[in-house]
Design an enzyme around this catalytic site. Structure first.
Site, short mmCIF file in Angstrom:
data_model
loop_
_atom_site.label_atom_id
_atom_site.label_comp_id
_atom_site.label_asym_id
_atom_site.label_seq_id
_atom_site.Cartn_x
_atom_site.Cartn_y
_atom_site.Cartn_z
N ASN A 45 -28.09 71.07 20.32
CA ASN A 45 -27.84 70.02 21.29
C ASN A 45 -28.23 70.50 22.68
OD1 ASN A 45 -25.55 71.71 20.89
ND2 ASN A 45 -24.19 70.23 21.84
N GLU A 58 -29.37 67.28 15.77
CA GLU A 58 -30.11 66.69 14.65
C GLU A 58 -31.41 66.09 15.14
OE1 GLU A 58 -27.02 66.34 15.48
OE2 GLU A 58 -25.68 66.20 13.76
N CYS A 94 -23.66 62.21 14.18
CA CYS A 94 -23.24 60.98 14.88
C CYS A 94 -24.05 59.78 14.35
CB CYS A 94 -23.40 61.13 16.39
SG CYS A 94 -25.07 60.84 16.99
N1 THU Z 1 -23.51 66.50 19.05
C1 THU Z 1 -24.57 66.86 18.26
O1 THU Z 1 -25.43 67.66 18.65
N2 THU Z 1 -24.63 66.31 17.02
C2 THU Z 1 -23.73 65.43 16.50
O2 THU Z 1 -23.96 64.88 15.43
C3 THU Z 1 -22.48 65.19 17.22
C4 THU Z 1 -22.49 65.55 18.65
C5 THU Z 1 -23.43 67.08 20.39
C6 THU Z 1 -23.70 66.11 21.50
C7 THU Z 1 -22.93 66.75 22.64
O3 THU Z 1 -23.76 67.71 23.26
C8 THU Z 1 -21.78 67.45 21.98
O4 THU Z 1 -22.13 67.57 20.61
C9 THU Z 1 -20.45 66.72 22.09
O5 THU Z 1 -20.56 65.40 21.70
#
Ligand code: THU
Length: 139
Positions: A45, A58, A94
């Site tokens: 992320n 993802e 998500c």
């Molecule tokens: N996040 C992801 O990278 N993937 C997910 O499926 C859920 C959330 C990240 C986004 C943000 O940087 C942090 O997790 C908190 O939401």
């Protein structure tokens, strides 16, 4: 999918977590996308001070693969949790990432949620996003 491949994907997702840029949430996510050719493309992320600019791990892996010319994928591993420590729970993708996965992957596409190399949960995309709106719906 062979156990050895699942372990390699889990390990790559855990390693990719270390690259997460998450100074606002302190929630680090790493992913490992297995391509149809057997390569692994990783993602993490990437957050933004303007929060809406954040990209999930993802989608980072999917977009990296697409930009490199690869559109056929065989599996995805995801590891997420509080930055700096081992994941304490499984991190499901998500809704936006599920939708982007549905753009390129079918309902049998395996998604591994990873706490450690050996602690995993396995779903299919169809289980996580049933009755998906995808490219097939548009004819
Ligand atoms: N996040 C992801 O990278 N993937 C997910 O499926 C859920 C959330 C990240 C986004 C943000 O940087 C942090 O997790 C908190 O939401």
């Amino acid at each position: 999918m062979e156990e050895e491949i699942k372990r390699a994907l889990a390990s790559a997702a855990l390693e990719a977590r270390k690259q997460a840029y998450c100074p606002y949430s302190h929630f680090a996510v790493g992913t490992a996308l297995l391509t149809a050719d057997g390569d692994i493309v990783t993602g993490c992320n990437v957050e933004c001070a303007s929060y809406g600019g954040t990209n999930c791990a993802e989608r980072t892996a999917i977009f990296r693969a697409i930009a490199a010319g690869t559109r056929n994928f065989s599996a995805l591993a995801i590891a997420g949790g509080v930055e700096g420590v081992e994941p304490e729970a499984f991190c499901p993708p998500c809704g936006i990432c599920r939708q982007v996965l549905a753009e390129f992957c079918g309902e049998d596409f395996p998604i591994l949620l990873v706490k450690s190399e050996r602690e995993r949960q396995e779903y299919t995309l169809g289980q996580l996003l049933p009755a998906a709106f995808g490219p097939g719906v548009m004819g």
